[in-house]
Design a protein around this motif. Structure first.
Motif, PDB file in Angstrom:
ATOM      1  N   UNK B  94       0.866  -1.184   0.000  1.00 34.60           N
ATOM      2  CA  UNK B  94       0.000   0.000   0.000  1.00 34.60           C
ATOM      3  C   UNK B  94       0.902   1.234   0.000  1.00 34.60           C
ATOM      4  N   UNK B  95       0.960   1.883  -1.164  1.00 30.83           N
ATOM      5  CA  UNK B  95       1.982   2.906  -1.412  1.00 30.83           C
ATOM      6  C   UNK B  95       1.945   4.125  -0.494  1.00 30.83           C
ATOM      7  N   UNK B  96       0.746   4.459  -0.043  1.00 28.65           N
ATOM      8  CA  UNK B  96       0.656   5.696   0.733  1.00 28.65           C
ATOM      9  C   UNK B  96       0.760   5.463   2.231  1.00 28.65           C
ATOM     10  N   UNK B  97       1.001   4.196   2.598  1.00 33.16           N
ATOM     11  CA  UNK B  97       1.127   3.888   4.023  1.00 33.16           C
ATOM     12  C   UNK B  97       2.610   3.733   4.367  1.00 33.16           C
ATOM     13  N   UNK B  98       2.942   3.911   5.640  1.00 31.44           N
ATOM     14  CA  UNK B  98       4.347   3.773   6.041  1.00 31.44           C
ATOM     15  C   UNK B  98       4.811   2.316   5.940  1.00 31.44           C
ATOM     16  N   UNK B  99       6.129   2.171   5.928  1.00 31.31           N
ATOM     17  CA  UNK B  99       6.740   0.842   5.823  1.00 31.31           C
ATOM     18  C   UNK B  99       6.201  -0.088   6.894  1.00 31.31           C
ATOM     19  N   UNK B 100       6.152   0.398   8.141  1.00 28.11           N
ATOM     20  CA  UNK B 100       5.793  -0.521   9.226  1.00 28.11           C
ATOM     21  C   UNK B 100       4.345  -1.004   9.111  1.00 28.11           C
ATOM     22  N   UNK B 101       3.449  -0.143   8.571  1.00 26.73           N
ATOM     23  CA  UNK B 101       2.073  -0.603   8.409  1.00 26.73           C
ATOM     24  C   UNK B 101       1.987  -1.656   7.311  1.00 26.73           C
ATOM     25  N   UNK B 102       2.814  -1.515   6.284  1.00 28.42           N
ATOM     26  CA  UNK B 102       2.842  -2.522   5.228  1.00 28.42           C
ATOM     27  C   UNK B 102       3.405  -3.841   5.739  1.00 28.42           C
ATOM     28  N   UNK B 103       4.410  -3.712   6.579  1.00 30.05           N
ATOM     29  CA  UNK B 103       5.043  -4.915   7.113  1.00 30.05           C
ATOM     30  C   UNK B 103       4.022  -5.746   7.891  1.00 30.05           C
ATOM     31  N   UNK B 104       3.078  -5.065   8.528  1.00 28.54           N
ATOM     32  CA  UNK B 104       2.089  -5.746   9.364  1.00 28.54           C
ATOM     33  C   UNK B 104       0.684  -5.700   8.755  1.00 28.54           C
ATOM     34  N   UNK B 105       0.622  -5.430   7.455  1.00 31.43           N
ATOM     35  CA  UNK B 105      -0.667  -5.288   6.784  1.00 31.43           C
ATOM     36  C   UNK B 105      -1.551  -6.510   7.028  1.00 31.43           C
ATOM     37  N   UNK B 106      -2.744  -6.257   7.523  1.00 32.12           N
ATOM     38  CA  UNK B 106      -3.684  -7.347   7.778  1.00 32.12           C
ATOM     39  C   UNK B 106      -3.386  -8.104   9.062  1.00 32.12           C
ATOM     40  N   UNK B 107      -2.219  -7.830   9.659  1.00 33.17           N
ATOM     41  CA  UNK B 107      -1.856  -8.537  10.891  1.00 33.17           C
ATOM     42  C   UNK B 107      -1.258  -7.550  11.877  1.00 33.17           C
ATOM     43  N   UNK B 108      -1.901  -6.398  11.941  1.00 29.28           N
ATOM     44  CA  UNK B 108      -1.381  -5.312  12.765  1.00 29.28           C
ATOM     45  C   UNK B 108      -1.292  -5.720  14.230  1.00 29.28           C
ATOM     46  N   UNK B 109      -0.289  -5.206  14.906  1.00 28.57           N
ATOM     47  CA  UNK B 109      -0.136  -5.484  16.340  1.00 28.57           C
ATOM     48  C   UNK B 109      -0.977  -4.494  17.127  1.00 28.57           C
ATOM     49  N   UNK B 110      -1.589  -4.967  18.179  1.00 23.54           N
ATOM     50  CA  UNK B 110      -2.366  -4.085  19.039  1.00 23.54           C
ATOM     51  C   UNK B 110      -1.875  -4.220  20.459  1.00 23.54           C
ATOM     52  N   UNK B 111      -2.317  -3.273  21.276  1.00 23.76           N
ATOM     53  CA  UNK B 111      -1.892  -3.327  22.674  1.00 23.76           C
ATOM     54  C   UNK B 111      -3.110  -3.206  23.575  1.00 23.76           C
ATOM     55  N   UNK B 112      -3.034  -3.809  24.742  1.00 22.96           N
ATOM     56  CA  UNK B 112      -4.129  -3.682  25.689  1.00 22.96           C
ATOM     57  C   UNK B 112      -4.152  -2.254  26.269  1.00 22.96           C
ATOM     58  N   UNK B 113      -5.207  -1.779  26.876  1.00 23.82           N
ATOM     59  CA  UNK B 113      -6.439  -2.544  27.131  1.00 23.82           C
ATOM     60  C   UNK B 113      -7.500  -2.354  26.049  1.00 23.82           C
ATOM     61  N   UNK B 114      -7.304  -1.391  25.141  1.00 25.55           N
ATOM     62  CA  UNK B 114      -8.392  -1.093  24.215  1.00 25.55           C
ATOM     63  C   UNK B 114      -8.184  -1.703  22.837  1.00 25.55           C
ATOM     64  N   UNK B 115      -7.097  -2.424  22.659  1.00 30.63           N
ATOM     65  CA  UNK B 115      -6.844  -3.032  21.363  1.00 30.63           C
ATOM     66  C   UNK B 115      -6.485  -2.017  20.299  1.00 30.63           C
ATOM     67  N   UNK B 116      -5.893  -0.911  20.720  1.00 32.06           N
ATOM     68  CA  UNK B 116      -5.451   0.068  19.723  1.00 32.06           C
ATOM     69  C   UNK B 116      -4.129  -0.392  19.109  1.00 32.06           C
ATOM     70  N   UNK B 117      -3.800   0.185  17.964  1.00 31.27           N
ATOM     71  CA  UNK B 117      -2.586  -0.211  17.265  1.00 31.27           C
ATOM     72  C   UNK B 117      -1.357   0.070  18.113  1.00 31.27           C
ATOM     73  N   UNK B 118      -0.440  -0.874  18.098  1.00 36.15           N
ATOM     74  CA  UNK B 118       0.825  -0.646  18.783  1.00 36.15           C
ATOM     75  C   UNK B 118       1.848  -0.216  17.742  1.00 36.15           C
ATOM     76  N   UNK B 119       1.762   1.057  17.365  1.00 33.85           N
ATOM     77  CA  UNK B 119       2.588   1.535  16.258  1.00 33.85           C
ATOM     78  C   UNK B 119       4.072   1.497  16.603  1.00 33.85           C
ATOM     79  N   UNK B 120       4.355   1.763  17.871  1.00 34.07           N
ATOM     80  CA  UNK B 120       5.766   1.802  18.250  1.00 34.07           C
ATOM     81  C   UNK B 120       6.420   0.432  18.081  1.00 34.07           C
ATOM     82  N   UNK B 121       5.722  -0.597  18.539  1.00 34.82           N
ATOM     83  CA  UNK B 121       6.293  -1.936  18.418  1.00 34.82           C
ATOM     84  C   UNK B 121       6.417  -2.354  16.957  1.00 34.82           C
TER      85      UNK B 121
END
Lengths: 348, 246, 302
Positions: B94-121
């Protein structure tokens, strides 16, 4: 068809108005009409008004040459007495935009608001703030629901709708030497403005012209279908002496039908100024007369009414501006009287 | 290659589309840490084969075993769940997304407690992955569209290797690249062997095939012509197998 | 981003030139917030739709249907039923759009062009063009004229909408999948994203926000009318584009859409306070939007 949209808006007033044909125009709450000529600010009040540093906002429903003429009439009258117009808006028929326009205009703390409320229901809340702040409210054609004359608003002004229909009947009768058959093309919808005008025409012919009979009646809701409707009417009544058309837009379609049939004898009368219709009239075609409202006078009288209220003088609840019959002989004058602009080049 | 059990076994695979036979009687074994090249002319059936292995197509007949277990993939995501990843010719980035989002495309990492994206990781792990493969990009937060063709190819390969636990399929990985970038991507592919993954690569470049692969499998018009140990063959033999001209 | 600069520039311009006309008064600035609240809420839904590579042209009609539904239902039923019905029709119409786009694979431009006309007609026929008053004062308080801790309810709804919208858009897997779907649907598909479902959901979200905007209009006007929302289509699209959302998907900003919407409201407000003639207001507004959109699109191409 410049009034079609205005017409549609006023439809909401129908709920408040008895639908029987009246012998005169009556207000949204059944008030008797006061002629606009009686609404005059005396020159002696000029000093008081000028010292008051009053301001006005003109909050219209839309843009049209009708609105322009009302604006011009109001602005000129305000200028005479030193009232400054501080905001002019157009809601484009959007009730939410009208509400926003009112709020925005109130930022400039106007003493007067002239406005055409889009309809009684949505405008009730929209004008509440202005009403509560004591702004003098003069309405055009429509009245917000449950507003009381004198305490909540100054007055409602509109065209003399009955006169428009009556004058159309008189003009058509005159062109037919008061005898013959007539077709009546009326607006087939529950709209205050057109219903009053159409019925006034019919009532006048029936009551005042015993030798003229209405032999064909046809409602129209889509102006684009006027030509077909006129064709059908002429097929069944080939020797029609005259046709009344509810407003100028469909009248253009009726004209096209007459021309296509090579008909040069059937007279047409319609309401509201339109250049193509007037051109036919000037060239001695089928159009006998156009009846127009005095939009400029309507604006003047709205401004005058508001200023009278500022002077603590009594203003009647319902004011009507007169109608003007325009024929081939007075096109330039008629245009000037109605809209206060020169008639289009082609007509002069 | 040390003697170990097969990671992927294809046995007598047939695939027909209506009356058209795309693949007939194809058999191949792949071991972990092995690179096998799939070569053949256009229309030989290479892409069809990749799609069968990655679960996009179901074979008309034949058996697929992964780790000695018979499997039948319903779709691409079941194949993915079994540890098979594909690097597509168009890269699927996905060209307009950052590298890390592409790396985890469809399998994004989330963090507790709300299940938001763990962008840092995701950023940190992506940086680690590209560093391992020596894909040189300004940052894991860079947008794909800012990167060169070679860098994008590197990202696609890094993504596949991150998620593949068993097998990586590479479809023409260097077709759109210049000389220097091709060399860099070839280095990256060579490194995958160290991760003990099985790799099946489609390539038109025989130089590349000979440089990278342990074995070469030749297809012609849907038929398996033969499989050769790379060290025991030469370009002439492979070319004649591809063209059918002795 | 361009919208921040444009927003600040226009704000400063009006603040200086219209200082004497009361532009900076708390009342006027509050007015701008109140007036733009429904458009901002609609813009949030549109950001989701555009980001997924779809467009929704029908949201204006949904606003009218939702507002009329609330007004009619509240005549006989309690608050909660009216609110549920208003939001429910919004989501349902969005779902209709979504199913046609996602599963019948019809282009969203054509689907929503058709449903725009369809539901504009339904809005007209629902009450025969009549306006319907909303008498339920709890409703008009919550969705219109009420206040909480001296904050107007419309401002609170805007804040909630933007806050939740931004969080979902930027910080959830769903938001990431929306962007991926709009950016490269094939890449999204092969990485296991349920692309069709995302398309369905974004159009449902757009329907939901339009329904919410309908509630806010009904609350603010204490009435509903078939024309509500009709004129918002262009304003909201302009606000969203100026706010940095790409027309062809994969890129967008909820905060940008908020600023774009406020920019539009500020323009309407400032040009009236300048006492320009109505035609001139339209011309100036058109030119500024053109400039903003052009600069914003150039900016995003780089």
């Amino acid at each position: 068809m410049k009034h079609l949209v205005k017409t549609i808006l006023c439809g909401a007033a129908v709920m408040l108005t008895p639908m029987i044909a009246q012998a005169q125009t009556i207000g949204p709450k059944g008030e008797a009409a006061t002629p606009s000529s009686e609404i005059v600010v005396s020159d002696s009040s000029a000093e008081t008004l000028k010292n008051g540093n009053y301001t006005a906002a003109l909050l219209w429903h839309d843009q049209s040459d009708f609105v322009n003429a009302v604006t011009a009439g109001a602005t000129a009258e305000f200028e005479r007495f030193g009232v400054e117009v501080v905001a002019t808006t157009s809601a484009g028929f959007d009730a939410a935009k009208q509400r926003s326009d009112i709020e925005t205009a109130l930022t400039k703390k106007p003493s007067i608001i002239l406005s055409l409320p889009l309809d009684p229901v949505t405008s009730a809340a929209a004008f509440k703030e202005a009403k509560d702040e004591g702004v003098k409210l003069v309405f055009l054609s429509n009245l917000p629901a449950n507003y009381e004359h004198g305490t909540d608003y100054t007055t409602v002004a509109t065209d003399d709708l009955f006169q428009m229909g009556k004058q159309a009947a008189d003009a058509l009768a005159a062109s037919m030497e008061e005898k013959g058959t007539v077709g009546w093309i009326y607006h087939d919808a529950d709209y205050y403005v057109t219903n009053q005008r159409d019925n006034a025409f019919k009532t006048t012919i029936e009551n005042d012209y015993p030798n003229i009979s209405i032999v064909a009646e046809q409602g129209i809701s889509d102006p684009a279908r006027a030509e077909e409707i006129a064709n059908a009417m002429l097929l069944r009544n080939p020797d029609l002496g005259g046709i009344y058309v509810t407003w100028a837009g469909p009248a253009e379609g009726v004209l096209a039908a007459l021309r296509a049939n090579g008909n040069k004898t059937t007279k047409i009368v319609t309401l509201d100024l339109s250049e193509p219709v007037a051109l036919d009239m000037v060239r001695g075609g089928n159009v006998a007369a156009i009846v127009a409202d005095e939009a400029y006078e309507l604006g003047r009288t709205m401004a005058a009414a508001a200023m009278l209220d500022l002077l603590d003088q009594d203003v009647p609840p319902f004011i009507v501006a007169p109608a003007v019959t325009v024929t081939a002989d007075n096109v330039s004058e008629g245009w000037m009287q109605s809209l206060r602009v020169e008639a289009p080049e082609s007509l002069r | 290659m040390s003697e170990q059990k097969n990671l992927l076994s294809l046995r007598n695979i047939h695939k027909a589309f209506g009356g058209v036979i795309a693949i007939q009687d194809f058999s191949l074994d792949l071991k972990a840490g092995e690179i096998v090249a799939l070569v053949g002319d256009n229309g030989a059936g290479k892409s069809t084969l990749i799609k069968i292995i990655s679960g996009v197509y179901t074979p008309t007949s034949g058996d697929i075993e992964l780790d000695g277990e018979a499997i039948s993939f319903r779709d691409a995501s079941t194949a993915r769940a079994k540890g098979i990843e594909v690097v597509y010719q168009d890269l699927a980035l996905a060209d307009q997304q950052p590298v890390f989002m592409n790396m985890f495309l469809g399998r994004e990492l989330t963090k507790p407690p709300f299940g938001l994206l763990d962008k840092q990781r995701m950023r940190e792990e992506s940086q680690q992955l590209v560093d391992e493969l020596d894909v040189r990009i300004p940052s894991a937060a860079s947008t794909i569209s800012e990167l060169s063709g070679g860098q994008r190819q590197g990202i696609a390969i890094a993504r596949a290797t991150h998620w593949a636990s068993k097998l990586v399929l590479l479809d023409e990985p260097t077709a759109a690249l210049g000389v220097a970038e091709t060399a860099r991507v070839e280095d990256q592919i060579a490194k995958l062997k160290e991760k003990n993954l099985a790799i099946l690569i489609i390539s038109h470049s025989l130089d590349q095939v000979f440089k990278l692969s342990d074995r070469i499998c030749v297809l012609r018009r849907g038929k398996q012509i033969g499989v050769r140990e790379t060290k025991n063959t030469d370009k002439n033999e492979i070319v004649s197998m591809i063209t059918g001209v002795a | 981003m361009v919208v921040y600069i444009g927003f600040i520039a226009i704000f400063l311009f009006f603040a200086v030139t219209l200082y004497d006309d009361g532009f900076l008064t708390q009342r006027n600035l509050t007015n701008i917030l109140l007036q733009t609240a429904p458009a901002t809420i609609m813009a949030i839904g549109l950001v989701f739709a555009l980001s997924a590579g779809e467009i929704d042209l029908s949201f204006g009609s949904i606003v009218a249907v939702s507002a009329l539904t609330v007004a009619v239902v509240l005549q006989d039923y309690p608050l909660i039923v009216g609110v549920a019905a208003g939001l429910g029709v919004g989501v349902a119409i969005g779902a209709l759009n979504g199913v046609l786009v996602a599963y019948l694979k019809l282009p969203s431009f054509l689907v929503t062009l058709a449903t725009m006309g369809l539901f504009a007609g339904i809005a007209r026929s629902m009450t025969d063009l009549r306006s319907v008053p909303v008498m339920n004062e709890t409703f008009t308080g919550i969705f219109g004229s009420g206040k909480l801790f001296s904050l107007p309810s419309l401002v609170i709804w805007t804040a909630i909408g933007v806050g939740v919208g931004h969080l979902v858009y930027r910080q959830t897997r769903f938001g990431a999948h929306v962007l991926a779907t709009g950016d490269n649907p094939r890449a999204a598909l092969v990485t296991g994203i349920k692309v069709a479902r995302i398309r369905l959901y974004v159009l449902m979200i757009s329907g939901f926000t339009a329904g919410m905007a309908g509630l806010l209009y009904a609350g603010r006007l204490q009435a509903a009318k078939y024309t509500l929302g009709e004129s918002d289509l262009m304003t909201v699209i302009a606000a969203v584009i100026v706010g940095g959302t790409a027309l062809n998907g994969g890129k967008g900003s909820i905060i940008g859409a908020l600023l774009g919407s406020l920019l539009m409201g500020m323009l309407n407000n400032g040009l009236i306070l300048m006492n320009l003639r109505v035609s001139d207001q339209m011309i100036v507004r058109g030119l500024i939007i053109l400039l903003a959109v052009a600069v914003s699109l150039r900016d995003s191409k780089r």
